[in-house]
Design an enzyme around this catalytic site. Structure first.
Site, mmCIF file in Angstrom:
data_model
loop_
_atom_site.group_PDB
_atom_site.id
_atom_site.type_symbol
_atom_site.label_atom_id
_atom_site.label_comp_id
_atom_site.label_asym_id
_atom_site.label_seq_id
_atom_site.Cartn_x
_atom_site.Cartn_y
_atom_site.Cartn_z
ATOM 1 N N HIS A 77 12.117 -18.366 -19.291
ATOM 2 C CA HIS A 77 10.944 -19.080 -19.788
ATOM 3 C C HIS A 77 9.814 -18.093 -20.070
ATOM 4 O O HIS A 77 9.640 -17.121 -19.340
ATOM 5 C CB HIS A 77 10.494 -20.134 -18.772
ATOM 6 C CG HIS A 77 11.585 -21.083 -18.394
ATOM 7 N ND1 HIS A 77 12.234 -21.038 -17.178
ATOM 8 C CD2 HIS A 77 12.161 -22.092 -19.092
ATOM 9 C CE1 HIS A 77 13.159 -21.983 -17.142
ATOM 10 N NE2 HIS A 77 13.139 -22.629 -18.290
ATOM 11 N N ASP B 238 12.639 -13.482 -17.153
ATOM 12 C CA ASP B 238 12.863 -14.903 -16.879
ATOM 13 C C ASP B 238 13.098 -15.614 -18.211
ATOM 14 O O ASP B 238 12.521 -15.245 -19.238
ATOM 15 C CB ASP B 238 11.621 -15.475 -16.189
ATOM 16 C CG ASP B 238 11.803 -16.901 -15.691
ATOM 17 O OD1 ASP B 238 11.946 -17.090 -14.482
ATOM 18 O OD2 ASP B 238 11.786 -17.835 -16.529
ATOM 19 N N HIS C 107 3.968 -18.424 -14.646
ATOM 20 C CA HIS C 107 3.365 -19.465 -15.485
ATOM 21 C C HIS C 107 1.936 -19.789 -15.080
ATOM 22 O O HIS C 107 1.239 -20.529 -15.794
ATOM 23 C CB HIS C 107 4.182 -20.760 -15.412
ATOM 24 C CG HIS C 107 5.540 -20.666 -16.018
ATOM 25 N ND1 HIS C 107 5.760 -20.181 -17.289
ATOM 26 C CD2 HIS C 107 6.763 -21.006 -15.526
ATOM 27 C CE1 HIS C 107 7.063 -20.221 -17.549
ATOM 28 N NE2 HIS C 107 7.692 -20.710 -16.502
ATOM 29 N N ASP D 121 17.227 -17.237 -14.565
ATOM 30 C CA ASP D 121 17.561 -18.482 -15.248
ATOM 31 C C ASP D 121 18.084 -18.288 -16.665
ATOM 32 O O ASP D 121 18.419 -19.273 -17.335
ATOM 33 C CB ASP D 121 16.379 -19.459 -15.242
ATOM 34 C CG ASP D 121 15.039 -18.783 -15.387
ATOM 35 O OD1 ASP D 121 15.002 -17.577 -15.708
ATOM 36 O OD2 ASP D 121 14.012 -19.445 -15.167
#
Length: 366
Positions: free
Chosen positions: A181, A179, A142, A267
């Site tokens: 996200h 991931d 991120h 996740d």
């Protein structure tokens, strides 16, 4: 075949201070455990412990690595960002932006985390190991060049790519981010470049809320070299494998990379507290086998997995063990203790058909 496993004890010591992500603290709201961050050391520490207990560590080439140098960091992050980060770290910690707090020494630990990714890529590209896993913490996908975000303080994978390109060991790189996200930081860094193909498969409408659309395909010379697959909440084992087989692997084949790097978050697993997907340990095993085969076909097996998210202390170790066992071709297993429970919670035939159709629809927009 040799699989490198890169880790450093100090990465478990990264802390975010007294902080609770997205919820206020005070009144009737108690601070969360482990200093308030869902991104806490236990998921990674317990993964490493599980590898040791099952004996899988004995089949890995376990290595340390130096911290990323300032020269390596400056290829991605401007000096003004690094200087501010270092000053706050030296002063006891703090936040440059919300959702990426750090305690004293946070700068050095983040540089160490990036250094693990750099060393893993270097070892693979030099032929010292066939493939590698970097247990990096804090995560990096991120992080923007001048803007930490989502627990991420330095762009670990981008720093590793730039180091390899500067040494001339790699030119064309695929970053596959599974991931849950969206990998907005990696996307932003390479959005206008055609030498790095970024692919992110993620839960639609999860963090970050304003990035990850299928229409975001890159810009300028990078047009067409950014791929987003925003999957509906509830996507499970068969949906992820369908996405791999029908979209991700063909994109990699068309690009013909020198190296594949996976932003390896766990996740998307069914019991993760920060997502609503239904992947299992077997999902990650199967995705690893597929991407490993792709690496063997297209880039002489050169594959590096860099740890990202995953917030279930109980389940991340089993997902990680399945992944690393597949990566190194080991027969050692850590049986999934909730496999039967998760199997009956996978999408039924009607929803699974919808998910496959949605992936096919997204593929048609690329």
């Amino acid at each position: 075949m040799t699989t490198g496993f890169f880790w450093d004890e100090t990465c478990f010591w990264h802390a975010g201070g007294n902080y609770a992500f997205t919820v206020p603290v005070g009144g009737l709201v108690q601070p969360m455990a482990a200093g308030g961050l869902p991104e806490n050391p236990e998921t990674k520490r317990r993964l490493k412990n599980l590898l040791q207990v099952t004996g899988l560590t004995g089949e890995l080439d376990v290595r340390g690595a130096p911290a990323a140098t300032r020269e390596e960091l400056l290829r991605v992050h401007p000096a003004r960002y690094l200087d501010r980060f270092k000053a706050l770290s030296d002063a006891g910690g703090g936040e440059i932006t919300r959702a990426a707090p750090f305690a004293a020494g946070g700068y050095e630990i983040a540089a160490q985390s990036a250094g693990l990714a750099v060393a893993a890529v270097e070892a693979v590209m030099s032929g010292a190991v066939t493939n590698a896993y970097a247990l990096s913490r804090p995560p990096g996908h991120h992080c923007l060049p001048d803007h930490p975000n989502g627990f991420c303080l330095m762009a670990n994978i981008a720093i590793a790519i730039e180091a390899a390109q500067a040494k001339g060991t790699a030119e064309r790189v695929v970053v596959l981010d599974w991931d849950v996200h969206h990998g907005n930081g990696t996307e932003a860094i390479y959005y206008e470049r055609d030498d790095v193909l970024t692919i992110s498969v993620h839960q639609e409408g999860n963090f970050p809320l304003d990035t990850g659309a299928v229409e975001d395909r890159g810009a300028g010379t990078g047009k067409g070299f950014n791929v987003n697959l925003p999957l509906p909440a509830g996507a499970g084992h068969t949906a992820y494998l369908h996405a791999m087989d029908t979209v991700i692997l063909p994109q990699i084949a068309a690009f013909q990379p020198d190296l594949i790097i996976v932003a390896c978050g766990f996740d998307a697993a069914a019991i993760d507290p920060l997502a609503r997907m239904l992947a299992t340990a077997d999902t990650f095993r199967e995705m690893t086998l597929r991407i490993k085969a792709a690496a063997e076909t297209h880039c002489d097996g050169r594959l590096v997995l860099v740890h990202e998210g995953g917030y279930s202390e109980f389940y991340v170790p089993f997902c990680g063990h399945a992944t690393i066992a597949a990566l190194c071709g080991s027969s050692i297993t850590a049986p999934d203790p909730i496999a039967k429970n998760l199997a009956i919670r996978q999408p039924g035939p009607r929803f699974d058909a919808f998910l496959r159709a949605e992936i096919d629809y997204l593929a048609g927009k690329l």
